[in-house]
Design a protein around this motif. Structure first.
Motif, PDB file in Angstrom:
ATOM      1  N   GLY A   1      18.328  29.075  64.013  1.00 29.57           N
ATOM      2  CA  GLY A   1      19.618  29.163  63.304  1.00 29.57           C
ATOM      3  C   GLY A   1      19.907  30.559  62.790  1.00 29.57           C
ATOM      4  O   GLY A   1      19.828  31.536  63.526  1.00 29.57           O
ATOM      5  N   ASP A   2      20.246  30.646  61.531  1.00 27.14           N
ATOM      6  CA  ASP A   2      20.539  31.930  60.895  1.00 27.14           C
ATOM      7  C   ASP A   2      19.872  31.924  59.522  1.00 27.14           C
ATOM      8  O   ASP A   2      19.287  30.914  59.134  1.00 27.14           O
ATOM      9  CB  ASP A   2      22.057  32.123  60.795  1.00 27.14           C
ATOM     10  CG  ASP A   2      22.733  31.027  59.976  1.00 27.14           C
ATOM     11  OD1 ASP A   2      22.304  30.789  58.828  1.00 27.14           O
ATOM     12  OD2 ASP A   2      23.680  30.406  60.469  1.00 27.14           O
ATOM     13  N   PRO A   3      19.926  33.052  58.778  1.00 27.38           N
ATOM     14  CA  PRO A   3      19.171  33.086  57.508  1.00 27.38           C
ATOM     15  C   PRO A   3      19.504  31.940  56.546  1.00 27.38           C
ATOM     16  O   PRO A   3      18.589  31.374  55.925  1.00 27.38           O
ATOM     17  CB  PRO A   3      19.561  34.444  56.907  1.00 27.38           C
ATOM     18  CG  PRO A   3      19.893  35.287  58.089  1.00 27.38           C
ATOM     19  CD  PRO A   3      20.517  34.363  59.098  1.00 27.38           C
ATOM     20  N   ALA A   4      20.771  31.582  56.441  1.00 29.58           N
ATOM     21  CA  ALA A   4      21.140  30.519  55.492  1.00 29.58           C
ATOM     22  C   ALA A   4      20.610  29.163  55.960  1.00 29.58           C
ATOM     23  O   ALA A   4      20.225  28.317  55.146  1.00 29.58           O
ATOM     24  CB  ALA A   4      22.658  30.469  55.303  1.00 29.58           C
ATOM     25  N   VAL A   5      20.582  28.956  57.262  1.00 28.16           N
ATOM     26  CA  VAL A   5      20.029  27.713  57.810  1.00 28.16           C
ATOM     27  C   VAL A   5      18.514  27.678  57.579  1.00 28.16           C
ATOM     28  O   VAL A   5      17.953  26.651  57.202  1.00 28.16           O
ATOM     29  CB  VAL A   5      20.379  27.591  59.316  1.00 28.16           C
ATOM     30  CG1 VAL A   5      19.574  26.486  59.981  1.00 28.16           C
ATOM     31  CG2 VAL A   5      21.875  27.331  59.484  1.00 28.16           C
ATOM     32  N   ARG A   6      17.869  28.820  57.778  1.00 31.02           N
ATOM     33  CA  ARG A   6      16.408  28.870  57.565  1.00 31.02           C
ATOM     34  C   ARG A   6      16.038  28.682  56.097  1.00 31.02           C
ATOM     35  O   ARG A   6      14.929  28.290  55.773  1.00 31.02           O
ATOM     36  CB  ARG A   6      15.838  30.199  58.084  1.00 31.02           C
ATOM     37  CG  ARG A   6      15.979  30.343  59.594  1.00 31.02           C
ATOM     38  CD  ARG A   6      15.147  31.480  60.130  1.00 31.02           C
ATOM     39  NE  ARG A   6      15.662  32.801  59.830  1.00 31.02           N
ATOM     40  CZ  ARG A   6      16.552  33.460  60.563  1.00 31.02           C
ATOM     41  NH1 ARG A   6      17.069  32.908  61.650  1.00 31.02           N
ATOM     42  NH2 ARG A   6      16.938  34.682  60.230  1.00 31.02           N
TER      43      ARG A   6
ATOM     44  N   ALA B   1      20.514  32.338  49.926  1.00 30.83           N
ATOM     45  CA  ALA B   1      21.822  32.166  50.564  1.00 30.83           C
ATOM     46  C   ALA B   1      21.856  30.808  51.257  1.00 30.83           C
ATOM     47  O   ALA B   1      20.950  30.456  52.002  1.00 30.83           O
ATOM     48  CB  ALA B   1      22.063  33.276  51.578  1.00 30.83           C
ATOM     49  N   VAL B   2      22.911  30.061  50.988  1.00 29.96           N
ATOM     50  CA  VAL B   2      23.030  28.709  51.511  1.00 29.96           C
ATOM     51  C   VAL B   2      24.480  28.483  51.929  1.00 29.96           C
ATOM     52  O   VAL B   2      25.408  28.971  51.281  1.00 29.96           O
ATOM     53  CB  VAL B   2      22.620  27.690  50.409  1.00 29.96           C
ATOM     54  CG1 VAL B   2      23.139  26.298  50.697  1.00 29.96           C
ATOM     55  CG2 VAL B   2      21.111  27.683  50.220  1.00 29.96           C
ATOM     56  N   LYS B   3      24.673  27.748  53.034  1.00 26.57           N
ATOM     57  CA  LYS B   3      26.025  27.401  53.452  1.00 26.57           C
ATOM     58  C   LYS B   3      26.473  26.186  52.648  1.00 26.57           C
ATOM     59  O   LYS B   3      25.954  25.078  52.840  1.00 26.57           O
ATOM     60  CB  LYS B   3      26.052  27.155  54.955  1.00 26.57           C
ATOM     61  CG  LYS B   3      25.820  28.472  55.688  1.00 26.57           C
ATOM     62  CD  LYS B   3      25.860  28.424  57.173  1.00 26.57           C
ATOM     63  CE  LYS B   3      25.942  29.869  57.679  1.00 26.57           C
ATOM     64  NZ  LYS B   3      25.816  29.976  59.132  1.00 26.57           N
TER      65      LYS B   3
ATOM     66  N   GLU C   1      21.829  38.719  49.329  1.00 29.54           N
ATOM     67  CA  GLU C   1      20.549  38.049  49.551  1.00 29.54           C
ATOM     68  C   GLU C   1      19.726  38.773  50.618  1.00 29.54           C
ATOM     69  O   GLU C   1      18.503  38.799  50.557  1.00 29.54           O
ATOM     70  CB  GLU C   1      20.773  36.581  49.954  1.00 29.54           C
ATOM     71  CG  GLU C   1      19.502  35.737  49.780  1.00 29.54           C
ATOM     72  CD  GLU C   1      19.037  35.068  51.052  1.00 29.54           C
ATOM     73  OE1 GLU C   1      19.468  35.466  52.142  1.00 29.54           O
ATOM     74  OE2 GLU C   1      18.227  34.122  50.946  1.00 29.54           O
TER      75      GLU C   1
ATOM     76  N   ARG D   1      15.763  40.080  50.364  1.00 30.35           N
ATOM     77  CA  ARG D   1      14.658  39.782  51.282  1.00 30.35           C
ATOM     78  C   ARG D   1      14.193  40.988  52.067  1.00 30.35           C
ATOM     79  O   ARG D   1      13.025  41.111  52.400  1.00 30.35           O
ATOM     80  CB  ARG D   1      15.069  38.665  52.263  1.00 30.35           C
ATOM     81  CG  ARG D   1      15.122  37.279  51.623  1.00 30.35           C
ATOM     82  CD  ARG D   1      15.411  36.175  52.618  1.00 30.35           C
ATOM     83  NE  ARG D   1      16.754  36.300  53.167  1.00 30.35           N
ATOM     84  CZ  ARG D   1      17.027  36.703  54.392  1.00 30.35           C
ATOM     85  NH1 ARG D   1      16.054  36.950  55.237  1.00 30.35           N
ATOM     86  NH2 ARG D   1      18.271  36.826  54.794  1.00 30.35           N
TER      87      ARG D   1
ATOM     88  N   GLU E   1      20.710  39.928  60.796  1.00 29.25           N
ATOM     89  CA  GLU E   1      20.817  39.090  59.594  1.00 29.25           C
ATOM     90  C   GLU E   1      22.212  38.494  59.434  1.00 29.25           C
ATOM     91  O   GLU E   1      22.399  37.531  58.712  1.00 29.25           O
ATOM     92  CB  GLU E   1      20.461  39.918  58.354  1.00 29.25           C
ATOM     93  CG  GLU E   1      18.970  40.234  58.247  1.00 29.25           C
ATOM     94  CD  GLU E   1      18.180  39.022  57.766  1.00 29.25           C
ATOM     95  OE1 GLU E   1      18.671  38.322  56.879  1.00 29.25           O
ATOM     96  OE2 GLU E   1      17.081  38.787  58.296  1.00 29.25           O
TER      97      GLU E   1
ATOM     98  N   GLU F   1      23.777  37.006  61.664  1.00 24.40           N
ATOM     99  CA  GLU F   1      23.959  36.008  62.719  1.00 24.40           C
ATOM    100  C   GLU F   1      24.802  34.811  62.257  1.00 24.40           C
ATOM    101  O   GLU F   1      25.571  34.260  63.032  1.00 24.40           O
ATOM    102  CB  GLU F   1      22.587  35.512  63.184  1.00 24.40           C
ATOM    103  CG  GLU F   1      22.663  34.299  64.080  1.00 24.40           C
ATOM    104  CD  GLU F   1      21.683  34.345  65.229  1.00 24.40           C
ATOM    105  OE1 GLU F   1      20.678  35.072  65.126  1.00 24.40           O
ATOM    106  OE2 GLU F   1      21.949  33.659  66.225  1.00 24.40           O
ATOM    107  N   GLY F   2      24.660  34.437  61.012  1.00 22.97           N
ATOM    108  CA  GLY F   2      25.363  33.250  60.527  1.00 22.97           C
ATOM    109  C   GLY F   2      26.668  33.549  59.816  1.00 22.97           C
ATOM    110  O   GLY F   2      27.165  32.712  59.069  1.00 22.97           O
TER     111      GLY F   2
END
Lengths: 265, 158
Positions: free
Chosen positions: A99-104, B56-58, B112, B116, B129, B131-132
């Motif tokens: 996935g991506d950092p937030a998914v991980r 960081a969270v969606k 975030e 890291r 980083e 990517e999302g």
């Protein structure tokens, strides 16, 4: 999303008894697959049993040649664990590519393995490394665990508690991503331990993750990319869709396997 | 209706929610913190990224109920009064946005990322980083520049 009754489990035993009681209930780990599926109304669980507070299901231990990862350990923890990077770098790299950092930051190893998405990464690692999946009831070998698309040996009320990976001599995982979704169109995990070589393929099979035994036999004799150069992967049993047809996937399996062998360490 | 309580931008908040309520809905509709955006609603685009206990969270892919007791930070909680956060300032300075829709998520992801990966971020790291996080206007060049500069500025301030 359809309505459901929400439960927060305070212990594995409570989660198991809630899951056993609610036939149409679902266990929620990181939610990175389940929640999107529910939002699209592709799943309609009557009850959600949230395991997010089960902190005793988080943690990584490397001991006696085994990397043991508890089920609610997030991908980011595996990807950045100094111990995993040292003992089993292929697994840390695999986790870093999900996935991506937030998914991980949310997704968990137990959730990924229990869901057995045909394009998920962890099932390939489990199968190639000969992992054991521990549940609240028993221990299951990876070879017996992954049954088919989104299907595993888990029974109602059975919960993965940890997964143990024997440390191989060498291993590597190579993934060819769908350029849009970034899921594996083909992912190949190769592991060598003594004279035993195991090759697991994700993303390609119409029944989910599988072992490529022709590659395994050739690599057991000669662990080099050249050894599998002329072995043809059958197209039968591979997915054909808008992203890649079976012929292309078959080709990619060979390419990814050779890259994994060359990069194995 | 079940009730959920958490800390958002340093303040204790609570509200009645449906069990289906997503974190982003709780933030936008219950708390009226509309800086956090919903772009794709399928956890691809990153416009809804907030920090939950520092990660960081969606927020479109987390149930509010799951985050009982969590410490949440949104784009509204980044600036210090009238003084922009160094990462916000860097996006402004480097013109790291056009329409601005993705910007809250870009900035929360970037802050975030610095936590890291440190204050010295090369272009490759930043692009990986990100990517999302999708941006449909800029082509990313100025976003990447802004993040590198913002990370340096955060380092200078630390």
């Amino acid at each position: 999303m359809y309505a459901f009754t929400y439960h927060k489990a305070g212990s594995v035993a409570e989660a198991a008894s809630l899951a056993a009681k609610h036939d149409d209930g679902k266990l929620l780990a990181g939610g990175m697959t389940l929640l999107p599926t529910m939002k699209q109304r592709l799943a309609q669980p009557s009850d959600i049993i949230d395991m997010g507070k089960l902190d005793d299901l988080r943690g990584i231990e490397v001991k006696d040649g085994v990397v043991a990862i508890k089920a609610m350990t997030r991908h980011v923890a595996v990807a950045t664990s100094a111990e995993v990077m040292k003992a089993l770098p292929a697994l840390a790299e695999l986790a870093a590519g999900i996935g991506d950092p937030a998914v991980r930051n949310r997704g968990t190893i137990g959730g990924s393995v229990a869901n057995n998405d045909p394009a998920a990464d962890y099932p390939a690692a489990c199968l190639a490394l000969g992992a054991t999946i521990h549940t609240n009831k028993r221990a299951v070998k990876a070879d017996d665990f992954f049954i088919g698309l989104f299907e595993t040996a888990l029974e109602q009320g059975e919960i993965i508690t940890s997964i143990s990976f024997p440390v191989p001599d060498k291993a590597n995982y190579q993934k060819f991503r769908n350029p849009a979704s970034r899921y594996a169109i083909v992912g190949v995990f190769v592991a060598k331990k003594g004279g035993d070589v195991r090759v697991a393929v994700t993303g390609a099979g119409d029944g989910g993750v599988f072992r490529q035994k022709d590659f395994e036999a050739a690599l057991a004799k000669d662990f080099s990319a050249k050894a599998i150069e002329n072995i043809k992967q059958a197209e039968k049993g591979l997915n054909s869709d808008i992203h890649a047809d079976a012929e292309y996937r078959a080709h990619l399996i060979g390419v990814m396997a050779r890259r994994a062998v060359a990069a194995a360490k | 209706m079940p009730k959920v309580s958490m800390t958002v931008n340093g303040a204790a908040v609570s509200g009645d929610v449906d069990s289906r309520t997503l974190l982003v809905q709780f933030l936008r509709e219950t708390l009226r913190l509309t800086g956090t955006h919903v772009g794709c609603d399928t956890s691809q685009c990153g416009c809804c990224v907030v920090h939950v206990n520092g990660d960081a969270v969606k927020s479109c892919t987390a149930l509010a109920m799951s985050l009982e007791g969590a410490d949440v930070r949104t784009i509204e909680g980044l600036a210090n009064g009238d003084q922009l956060h160094p990462m916000q300032e860097a996006f402004r300075e480097n013109h790291g946005l056009q329409c601005g829709f993705c910007t809250p998520g870009m900035i929360m992801t970037s802050v975030e990322m610095v936590k890291r990966k440190g204050f010295n971020l090369d272009e490759k790291t930043i692009r990986e980083e990100l990517e999302g996080n999708l941006c449909r206007c800029t082509g990313y060049h100025n976003i990447v520049k802004a993040i590198a500069a913002g990370a340096q500025a955060m380092g200078a301030k630390a």
